[in-house]
Design an enzyme around this catalytic site. Structure first.
Site, PDB file in Angstrom:
ATOM      1  CG  HIS A  99       0.391  -2.916   2.317  1.00 35.78           C
ATOM      2  ND1 HIS A  99      -0.810  -2.566   1.713  1.00 35.78           N
ATOM      3  CD2 HIS A  99       1.374  -2.480   1.499  1.00 35.78           C
ATOM      4  CE1 HIS A  99      -0.548  -1.916   0.583  1.00 35.78           C
ATOM      5  NE2 HIS A  99       0.765  -1.851   0.418  1.00 35.78           N
ATOM      6  CG  ASP A 121      -4.201  -4.126  -0.139  1.00 35.28           C
ATOM      7  OD1 ASP A 121      -4.339  -5.258   0.364  1.00 35.28           O
ATOM      8  OD2 ASP A 121      -3.821  -3.140   0.524  1.00 35.28           O
ATOM      9  CG  ASP A 133      -3.845  -5.181   3.491  1.00 37.91           C
ATOM     10  OD1 ASP A 133      -4.915  -4.554   3.393  1.00 37.91           O
ATOM     11  OD2 ASP A 133      -2.758  -4.735   3.083  1.00 37.91           O
ATOM     12  CG  HIS A 137      -0.516  -0.327   7.941  1.00 42.15           C
ATOM     13  ND1 HIS A 137       0.301  -1.432   7.848  1.00 42.15           N
ATOM     14  CD2 HIS A 137      -1.068  -0.168   6.704  1.00 42.15           C
ATOM     15  CE1 HIS A 137       0.242  -1.924   6.623  1.00 42.15           C
ATOM     16  NE2 HIS A 137      -0.587  -1.185   5.916  1.00 42.15           N
TER      17      HIS A 137
END
Length: 296
Positions: free
Chosen positions: A150, A229, A148, A111
């Site tokens: 995200h 995740d 991931d 990120h």
């Protein structure tokens, strides 16, 4: 990050304990990650951003570097060491010592944008490693695969104008960080998944988009942002991946790596916050990287 924060030291403890209990640890070489050089970090991040992080690094206590990202007295060193793990992995693979490496690192990185801290991330570890492979070792084309839950906004931001870096990303949408979920650049293969989607949707995207893109790009090394995740038990996402799905996605990546880049793969830990699911999924990922059978 402080008590009760999901990005805790328990994450690495869970993975390492699982590897020990499964017997995989005894089949692996373990390396202590060095600190990355500032030069290596600056291949991705703006100098002013790096200087600002250094200035705000606290000598005690915690400060808020981002709405959900805290910085403590040891975060600065840990961030350089997390980035250094990927660099060491690239160096060892390019030296012919190994084909593949898994970097169990904290803090995560995907990120972190060139000029901003986001989502528990300070330096974009995978981007730093990829740039090291390109600029230090002279690789022309690399690929980054991110599964991931995200979106890897920082990785996309770092390489939007770099067509020699192929980025393939599967992620829940709409979902955090709600940016960079689409791109007109052909080297950005972004495949958003609706909430509660299963691995079957990713399998379709793999055959239709990811695999053809990899074969056309012909990377000389493949990097994996390994977030766990998307697991159905994870509290930070809403996808329905099962533990064995991480074996499948890693195995198909390994098959392409063998065909395209002599099996050269660097995997770096990103998310994964349900400790039991994280540990079991990471084991499946590493089993596939080692060419072992899936664990039932």
């Amino acid at each position: 990050m402080g008590n009760d924060h999901p990005e805790s030291p328990l994450r690495l403890d869970a993975i390492l304990n699982q590897l020990e209990a499964s017997g995989l640890s005894q089949q692996m070489d373990h390396r202590e990650a060095p600190l990355a050089s500032k030069e290596a970090v600056l291949r991705v991040h703006h100098p002013i951003y790096v200087e600002q992080l250094e200035r705000i690094s606290p000598s005690h206590g915690l400060i808020q570097a981002d709405p959900d990202t805290l910085m403590g007295p040891y975060t600065w060193e840990a961030s350089y060491r997390a980035a250094g793990a990927g660099i060491q992995a690239v160096d060892d693979i390019m030296a012919g010592q190994y084909q593949r490496a898994f970097c169990a690192v904290r803090p995560p990185g995907h990120h972190a944008e060139p000029a901003s801290t986001m989502g528990f991330c300070f330096f974009n570890n995978i981007a730093v490693a990829a740039q090291h492979a390109r600029q230090h070792h002279g690789l022309k084309r690399v690929a980054i695969i991110d599964f991931d839950v995200h979106q890897c906004n920082g990785t996309i931001e770092a390489f939007t104008d770099e067509p020699d870096v192929l980025v393939c990303s599967s992620f829940q949408h709409p979902f955090y960080p709600n940016t960079h979920w689409q791109s007109e650049h052909p080297h950005m293969i972004l495949t958003p998944q609706v909430a509660f989607a299963t691995i079957d949707d990713v399998k379709d995207d793999w055959e239709a988009r990811w695999k053809p893109a990899l074969q056309a790009h012909k990377p000389e090394m493949i990097f994996i942002s390994a977030g766990f995740d998307a697991h159905t038990l994870d509290p930070m996402g809403q996808l329905n991946w099962q533990t064995e799905d991480y074996y499948w996605i890693t195995q198909v990546i390994m098959e392409q790596a063998e065909q395209l880049c002599s099996g050269r793969v660097v995997s770096m830990l990103e998310g994964g916050y349900h400790l039991k699911a994280l540990a079991a999924s990471a084991e499946q990922h590493i089993r596939a990287m080692m060419g072992l059978e899936s664990k039932d």
